[in-house]
Design an enzyme around this catalytic site. Structure first.
Site, PDB file in Angstrom:
ATOM      1  N   ASP A   1       0.520  -1.261   0.171  1.00  0.00           N
ATOM      2  CA  ASP A   1      -0.316  -0.325   0.472  1.00  0.00           C
ATOM      3  C   ASP A   1       0.884   1.224  -0.165  1.00  0.00           C
ATOM      4  O   ASP A   1       2.021   1.208   0.863  1.00  0.00           O
ATOM      5  CB  ASP A   1      -1.005   0.098   1.187  1.00  0.00           C
ATOM      6  CG  ASP A   1      -1.592   1.402   0.615  1.00  0.00           C
ATOM      7  OD1 ASP A   1      -2.474   1.426   0.649  1.00  0.00           O
ATOM      8  OD2 ASP A   1      -1.610   1.974   2.068  1.00  0.00           O
TER       9      ASP A   1
ATOM     10  N   ASP B   1      -1.383  -0.896   6.366  1.00  0.00           N
ATOM     11  CA  ASP B   1      -1.037   0.145   7.883  1.00  0.00           C
ATOM     12  C   ASP B   1      -2.830   0.316   7.793  1.00  0.00           C
ATOM     13  O   ASP B   1      -2.868   1.254   8.936  1.00  0.00           O
ATOM     14  CB  ASP B   1      -0.612   1.148   7.648  1.00  0.00           C
ATOM     15  CG  ASP B   1      -0.853   1.970   7.758  1.00  0.00           C
ATOM     16  OD1 ASP B   1      -1.621   2.267   6.316  1.00  0.00           O
ATOM     17  OD2 ASP B   1      -0.451   2.964   8.114  1.00  0.00           O
TER      18      ASP B   1
END
Length: 804
Positions: A490, A691
């Site tokens: 990501d 996250d």
């Protein structure tokens, strides 16, 4: 009136519970395998994992079909001890109890090994004159009545010295010496070696066999043979057999096995050194503010909301949030970060870390089982008690190992007897040689090394990972990490810092709001969002002193932005897709948006009451370690893919900066899942690193989910690996550690199998016709002890693994 039968609701899937049951008496892989098979066959059990190293069984079960007490009873029915776990005991207390148990085990084994070893030396000294009188000497100088090659060598080497310095033993009658040795051996067997025989008897009563069975049968047969030769030597002489005794062999075998067990117990304690160090981080007391005074109180009496005072050099007792002062805190023991981290008012601090410089006060937040340190200790205990899939191979072998070995020993005995008798060696010589070979086979064939091969590596690797700030949630995750071929990252908060800032504010032509008012309205709406970009806008407006309002009817539009009402005005903030959905024309600033995106900035459009007002650009700086980490991932032969909900131009700019060749931009959470599935469909083993809450579905879908501790709790729960430091180097460490650990596991299993494949034939005398090689039962016991210690020692090398 309707008479239709109301629909019957389908019963909900039964809830499962998980319990960790301490198990005692397990000594080898066969024990572990038997307990595990029994639990897995128990009605209501969905999964059971038994760990020889930890001495416990982790069981997932349906409480509607079976309870914990029944599981304990099932374990006891296999012949091993089990107790219900102590209720309401913290992870720290569990670890302390485990450490104490290991320390007690080592001390007991060491004491028994020393005493039995001393007794073995005395028995050897006393046996030499006895064997010298019972045995004749062949023309070649070999002791014809002594079948043990080790004792033959000892007689040749030490008999002349023995006769000179201990001549008094030669005036004692052989029968007196034999009876004295019988009593000494019985004492050693009944005290130092008692657990071998009780364990073997318990296994026999439950129609099973284990390592202790081999030791008990081997030494027991030697003792019974010797006892009969001592009490009624005439029986042997009448049948042409010398009444040899093997007391010294019995004692030395027990001493060597106990010595090996003691070294093994000591080495096993070292495998959990990292976990023990973590458990010792929490202080026993805390300095809290009560009224107008600072008082020291026991850690158990600290409550959420208490203000804790910390001075330079002190260890923080609990988790919390700074309310006064500032400092640098050493978090290396938890995150692996060598540089102390600066902390100011509002920052979070973690219990167990060390205050390096200034004094400060902080408000206690999470305590007890919810604290970061205790959660880490619990996670590591669970991980070390789990199983790696590669363990299944050892389990299958160990399940049939002991019965096969006993069969080989019987075949060895018969083969030697027939071979010697047929070649004219006489029934006496045949019986003695056949008996010694069978005992050597029983003693050398220890399945202990197979049972330790994988769990020791898992324990050491998870501990080493924790020292690096990498929490690996079990043996399966550890093994999967080494198989990864593609790493999906990501962008926000993973490759980048995750703390973006507003860099540009642009008004649209004919905008009704000033830039200041547009920022204020936008920040008022975004204050209800948890997205990092929203946080950047709120911080920017706050720094400018803008008075923010409360947003009503706030709605987060996943992957696009947010909308709501501020001061009676309908506000939209987000990307171009959100604007298009609401028929907002943004063409007037599109060229500016493309320019900003090319500079790795994210443009966020603002519309109020259906009218385009302008745009804010937000930049999230790349983490300083990201380029190097991605380069190392590629050097490991891994493909790196970046996924982001950001626009393509911004994503491409970030990718160029960090060295990622493959980018998938403008994807929603379901798009991230779809991309992971697509990669898996190509036969790739995918690790997903993220996250945020948006990443949780993709983390679950991936073969290996890796979350950053700075992310949300949802991301951490969905992942297999948690990085305590927001740094992609942790991903590199995870994969490198996994690959090293898998090499160690395979080495352990290889040597455990090869040891038995070579050792058993040598003990059986298979190489005697070609090379004249015979293995003493005493040397067999030494080899058996060495095999287990060598496996544990090889695993301990992972503690010294270095990662750049």
């Amino acid at each position: 009136m309707s008479t239709a039968t109301p629909p019957v609701a389908e019963p909900a899937a039964p809830e499962t519970e998980r319990v960790v049951i301490p198990v005692t008496g397990m000594t080898c892989a066969a024990c572990q395998s038997r307990v595990q098979r029994t639990l897995n066959k128990t009605v209501g059990v969905s999964d059971a994992s038994v760990n020889l190293m930890m001495g416990n069984a982790t069981v997932t079960f349906n409480p509607g079909a079976v309870n914990a007490a029944a599981l304990v009873a099932a374990i006891r029915d296999t012949g091993y001890g089990a107790e219900l776990p102590v209720a309401n005991r913290s992870a720290f207390e569990e670890q302390a109890a485990h450490d104490q148990s290991q320390a007690d085990e080592f001390r007991t084994l060491r004491r028994k090994a020393i005493v039995s070893g001393a007794a073995g030396v005395v028995a050897m000294v006393a046996s030499m004159p006895l064997m010298g009188r019972l045995a004749g000497t062949s023309h070649g100088g070999a002791m014809t009545g002594i079948s043990d090659p080790f004792m033959q060598w000892a007689m040749r080497a030490f008999d002349p010295v023995h006769r000179t310095w201990l001549s008094c033993l030669y005036v004692v009658s052989p029968r007196t010496l034999a009876f004295a040795l019988l009593v000494m051996t019985l004492g050693v067997m009944g005290w130092a070696g008692r657990h071998f025989y009780t364990s073997a008897w318990a296994a026999f009563r439950h129609h099973a066999a284990n390592m202790d069975t081999l030791v008990a049968v081997g030494t027991g047969a030697a003792f019974i043979y010797s006892a009969i030769a001592t009490i009624v030597p005439e029986f042997f002489l009448d049948h042409g057999v010398m009444p040899d005794v093997y007391y010294e062999a019995v004692i030395i075998i027990i001493a060597l096995i106990l010595t090996g067990n003691a070294f093994e117990a000591r080495a096993k304690r070292q495998t959990s050194a990292a976990l023990r160090a973590l458990a010792h981080l929490q202080p026993k007391s805390a300095r809290v503010v009560r009224g107008d005074q600072e008082v020291d109180v026991a850690i158990e009496t600290v409550h959420s909301g208490d203000v804790v005072v910390v001075r330079p050099g002190e260890r923080l007792p609990v988790d919390g949030e700074l309310v006064a002062g500032s400092s640098a805190v050493d978090e290396s023991m938890l995150t692996g970060e060598s540089v102390p981290v600066s902390k100011t008012v509002g920052d979070r601090v973690i219990g167990g870390t060390i205050n390096a410089t200034g004094s400060f006060r902080y408000r206690a937040t999470t305590l007890g089982a919810d604290s970061t340190l205790e959660r880490i200790v619990k996670l590591m205990r669970d991980a070390q008690g789990s199983r790696a899939p590669i363990q299944a191979l050892a389990d299958r072998v160990s399940g049939i190992f002991v019965p096969v070995v006993i069969s080989i020993a019987l075949v060895t005995c018969v083969t030697w007897f027939v071979a010697i008798h047929v070649t004219g060696g006489g029934a006496g010589a045949a019986a003695v040689r056949a008996f010694a070979a069978a005992v050597a086979v029983l003693i050398i064939a220890c399945p202990c090394a197979m049972g330790l091969a994988v769990p020791t590596a898992v324990m050491v690797a998870t501990g080493r990972g924790a020292q690096l700030g990498v929490l690996i949630k079990g043996g399966e995750a550890l093994q999967r990490a080494g198989d990864v071929t593609t790493v999906v990252l990501d962008k926000t908060g993973t490759i980048t810092e995750g703390r973006p800032t507003v860099t540009d504010v642009l008004s649209a032509p004919y905008a009704a709001l000033s830039r200041e008012e547009m920022v204020r309205v936008t920040a008022s709406l975004e204050r209800s969002s948890e997205h990092p970009l929203a946080d950047a806008i709120v911080r920017y407006a706050t720094d400018k002193g803008a008075p923010l309002e409360h947003a009503e009817a706030f709605q987060s539009v996943t992957g696009r932005g947010a909308k709501g009402t501020v001061g009676g005005r309908r506000v939209l903030v987000g990307n171009e897709a959100l604007m298009q959905e609401n028929a907002i024309d943004v063409t007037s600033l599109r060229s500016d948006a493309e320019r900003l995106a090319g500079d790795a900035k994210t443009p966020m459009y603002v519309a109020v009451d259906g009218q385009f007002q302008g745009m804010l650009a937000v930049a999230d700086p790349v983490r300083s370690t990201s380029p190097a980490a991605i380069a190392r991932l590629r050097a490991l032969g891994l493909e790196v893919v970046m996924l982001t909900g950001d626009n393509q131009r911004t994503a491409d700019a970030i990718a160029r900066a960090v060295g990622v060749a493959r980018v998938v931009a403008s994807v929603l959470p379901e798009g991230k899942v779809a991309e992971v599935k697509r990669l898996q469909g190509e036969g790739r083993v995918v690790a997903m690193v993220g996250d945020g809450t948006n990443d949780a579905p993709a983390l679950v879908q991936a073969d290996l989910g890796i979350s950053l501790q700075s992310g949300t709790d949802v991301a951490s729960e969905a992942s297999d690996v948690t990085l305590m430091r927001a740094d992609l180097l942790g991903v590199v460490h995870t994969i490198e550690l996994s690959r090293r650990t898998m090499r160690t596991m395979k080495q352990n299993l290889f040597w455990a199998f090869v040891y038995n494949l070579v050792g058993i034939p040598v003990a059986a005398g298979a190489f005697y016709p070609l090379f004249g090689v015979l293995l003493s039962p005493i040397l067999a016991s030494a080899a058996m002890a060495f095999s287990s210690v060598s496996v544990v020692t090889n695993s301990l090398r992972l503690r010294r693994a270095r990662f750049a």
